[in-house]
Design a protein around this motif. Sequence first.
Motif, PDB file in Angstrom:
ATOM      1  N   VAL A 154      13.998 -15.118   9.385  1.00 40.08           N
ATOM      2  CA  VAL A 154      12.631 -15.208   9.199  1.00 40.08           C
ATOM      3  C   VAL A 154      12.445 -14.390   7.810  1.00 40.08           C
ATOM      4  N   THR A 155      11.372 -15.079   7.097  1.00 37.93           N
ATOM      5  CA  THR A 155      11.147 -14.707   5.762  1.00 37.93           C
ATOM      6  C   THR A 155       9.765 -14.535   5.307  1.00 37.93           C
ATOM      7  N   SER A 156       9.369 -13.598   4.797  1.00 37.58           N
ATOM      8  CA  SER A 156       7.934 -13.126   4.449  1.00 37.58           C
ATOM      9  C   SER A 156       7.582 -13.189   2.947  1.00 37.58           C
ATOM     10  N   PRO A 157       6.372 -13.109   2.817  1.00 40.37           N
ATOM     11  CA  PRO A 157       6.280 -13.344   1.284  1.00 40.37           C
ATOM     12  C   PRO A 157       6.590 -12.108   0.479  1.00 40.37           C
ATOM     13  N   SER A 158       6.668 -10.970   0.729  1.00 42.04           N
ATOM     14  CA  SER A 158       7.231  -9.963   0.176  1.00 42.04           C
ATOM     15  C   SER A 158       8.779  -9.487   0.097  1.00 42.04           C
ATOM     16  N   MET A 159       9.391 -10.456   0.726  1.00 37.09           N
ATOM     17  CA  MET A 159      10.994 -10.433   0.695  1.00 37.09           C
ATOM     18  C   MET A 159      11.383 -11.041  -0.468  1.00 37.09           C
ATOM     19  N   TRP A 160      12.527 -10.275  -1.189  1.00 37.76           N
ATOM     20  CA  TRP A 160      13.111 -10.708  -2.378  1.00 37.76           C
ATOM     21  C   TRP A 160      14.113 -12.034  -2.146  1.00 37.76           C
ATOM     22  N   MET A 161      14.039 -12.955  -2.703  1.00 32.22           N
ATOM     23  CA  MET A 161      15.066 -14.009  -2.628  1.00 32.22           C
ATOM     24  C   MET A 161      16.062 -14.435  -3.650  1.00 32.22           C
ATOM     25  N   TRP A 162      17.112 -14.628  -3.262  1.00 29.34           N
ATOM     26  CA  TRP A 162      18.270 -15.255  -4.280  1.00 29.34           C
ATOM     27  C   TRP A 162      17.562 -16.937  -4.554  1.00 29.34           C
ATOM     28  N   ASN A 279      28.524  -3.879   2.831  1.00 30.43           N
ATOM     29  CA  ASN A 279      27.899  -4.876   3.529  1.00 30.43           C
ATOM     30  C   ASN A 279      28.769  -6.206   3.164  1.00 30.43           C
ATOM     31  N   GLU A 280      29.720  -6.258   4.380  1.00 30.22           N
ATOM     32  CA  GLU A 280      30.905  -7.405   4.315  1.00 30.22           C
ATOM     33  C   GLU A 280      30.060  -8.738   4.491  1.00 30.22           C
ATOM     34  N   HIS A 281      29.118  -8.878   4.904  1.00 29.16           N
ATOM     35  CA  HIS A 281      28.289 -10.351   4.724  1.00 29.16           C
ATOM     36  C   HIS A 281      27.308 -10.458   3.565  1.00 29.16           C
ATOM     37  N   PHE A 282      27.223  -9.737   2.730  1.00 31.86           N
ATOM     38  CA  PHE A 282      26.352  -9.716   1.537  1.00 31.86           C
ATOM     39  C   PHE A 282      26.353 -11.186   0.836  1.00 31.86           C
ATOM     40  N   PHE A 283      27.583 -11.803   0.902  1.00 29.00           N
ATOM     41  CA  PHE A 283      27.762 -13.017   0.120  1.00 29.00           C
ATOM     42  C   PHE A 283      27.181 -13.983   0.963  1.00 29.00           C
ATOM     43  N   LEU A 284      27.119 -13.904   2.235  1.00 30.02           N
ATOM     44  CA  LEU A 284      26.779 -15.025   3.181  1.00 30.02           C
ATOM     45  C   LEU A 284      25.422 -15.706   2.511  1.00 30.02           C
ATOM     46  N   ASN A 285      24.468 -14.852   2.234  1.00 42.09           N
ATOM     47  CA  ASN A 285      23.065 -15.225   1.699  1.00 42.09           C
ATOM     48  C   ASN A 285      23.087 -15.815   0.475  1.00 42.09           C
ATOM     49  N   LEU A 286      24.202 -15.973  -0.237  1.00 40.84           N
ATOM     50  CA  LEU A 286      24.454 -16.670  -1.504  1.00 40.84           C
ATOM     51  C   LEU A 286      25.202 -17.865  -1.340  1.00 40.84           C
ATOM     52  N   GLY A 287      26.371 -17.959  -0.198  1.00 38.93           N
ATOM     53  CA  GLY A 287      26.972 -19.044   0.158  1.00 38.93           C
ATOM     54  C   GLY A 287      26.098 -20.287   0.963  1.00 38.93           C
ATOM     55  N   MET A 288      25.051 -19.672   1.806  1.00 34.09           N
ATOM     56  CA  MET A 288      24.347 -20.339   2.405  1.00 34.09           C
ATOM     57  C   MET A 288      23.380 -21.451   1.539  1.00 34.09           C
TER      58      MET A 288
END
Length: 473
Positions: A154-162, A279-288
């Motif tokens: 879930v992504t809302s307008p105020s969330m920051w995006m890579w 946060n060991e999963h920090f990179f996941l949101n760059l890998g995706m």
Amino acid sequence: MSLGQLLSAPPAIVAAGVDVFSDALRAQGADVTDVDWRPPGFGDPADLAALALDPRRAVANRTAVERLMAAGSQLVDVRPAREVLGLPDRTLLHSGPPLTWDMASGPMRGALIGACLFEGWASTVEEAEKILAAGEITLDPCHHHRTVGPMAGVTSPSMWMWCLSDPVNGGRAFCNLNEGLGKVLRMGAYNEEVLTRLAWMRDVLGPILSRAVRDPIDAGADPLDVKAVLAQMLQMGDEGHNRNRAGSLMTLRELSPAIVEVDAPASDIAAVLKFIGGNEHFFLNLGMPTAKLAMDAARDVPGSSMVTVMSRNGTEFGIQTAGTGDRWFTGPANTPVGLFLGDYGPEDANPDIGDSAIMETYGVGGFTMAAAPAIVRFVGGSVPDALATTERMYQLTLAENPAMQVPILGFRGSPTGIDVLKVARTGWLPQINTGMAGRVAGTGQVGAGLVQPPQECFEKALAALAEESRAAA
């Protein structure tokens, strides 16, 4: 029985398949036992033949694979979703194929409720449920916006995006920032802890990361090569989906010099570095989004049977193919099998959810379990299982990606480019590593495990590709 006795005895013959062989042997007086065995594939034989005999297929699949492998991934910006996606007010993106509030699972509902509270569209859970049920909030898949989101997504307008860019094909792809593990929005949790963290990510983390990414580029530095980080991860014990330790640490190493240069309170800088480091999963949101860039580059190749999207919304699993564009082929999502946190058990797990299967679509994650044997301690199974899984995935794919190498297999390239025809012929389904969200809204993460798509998705894709082949003939 001795070898001499074995060779002197009448032969015992077992025949499988067509009758021609066994009939010929019987005609010669041999004793033959027929076994009714057939390959464990699926699909209408006419559809299989139409797709297999399509004269465009070999060239089309080669084109799709070449585009996939050529795609790059550079981190060029961090911006709010309303800016980079043009996401309007009262609109939420979600993982998987399209859904409605009525069909949404517990964790998806929890994440949607939490996003409404975070954005201030509702002041109570009950009010959020009311406006969602009334259709006052527009819901749309992340994939429809060149975006991917883990778990509920879930992504809302105020969330920051890579914001990632493909320097080869000119594509763009986006993903929100990773919250960490435990009770987080993407797992369907929406308590005060979750909302406080999201507010901090909006007010502190996002703006600092934006400056840390943009300032060096504005000064003439090269953007971070995220594809290169992903490739290095596989050499360091990560598989790129459920294990991102090395990737997250490398990202921290690359970004930290610029982070400490940002003009912000020292306490905020320290908090950002601590958050990323923990946060060991920090990179996941760059890998995706890196995988998304590659798969989008392979879209819209008539005659190609390569899968470009695998995604799930907690209720349905959906796939798309290069030869059928944006069409979704869906089936009921399966429930992962694996290891559970604390006192949670199988009855607490929701069916499969998340856009993160884009990693397996790209050929890493569950496809490169052999590169990360330690992953079995998190998702279940054994080290031999991890090796066997990667070996099996080579049978379902069109190529080996030399950029994503598996050290234990002699640095063999990862199995890349899932072929609908090969899946149907073998009857084997892609393997996915995944987290497990609690079935009840608000629970959060309950474990991690392994899961496969429903066969129905591939049956529908096969039929559609065969229909398209006949129309083009």
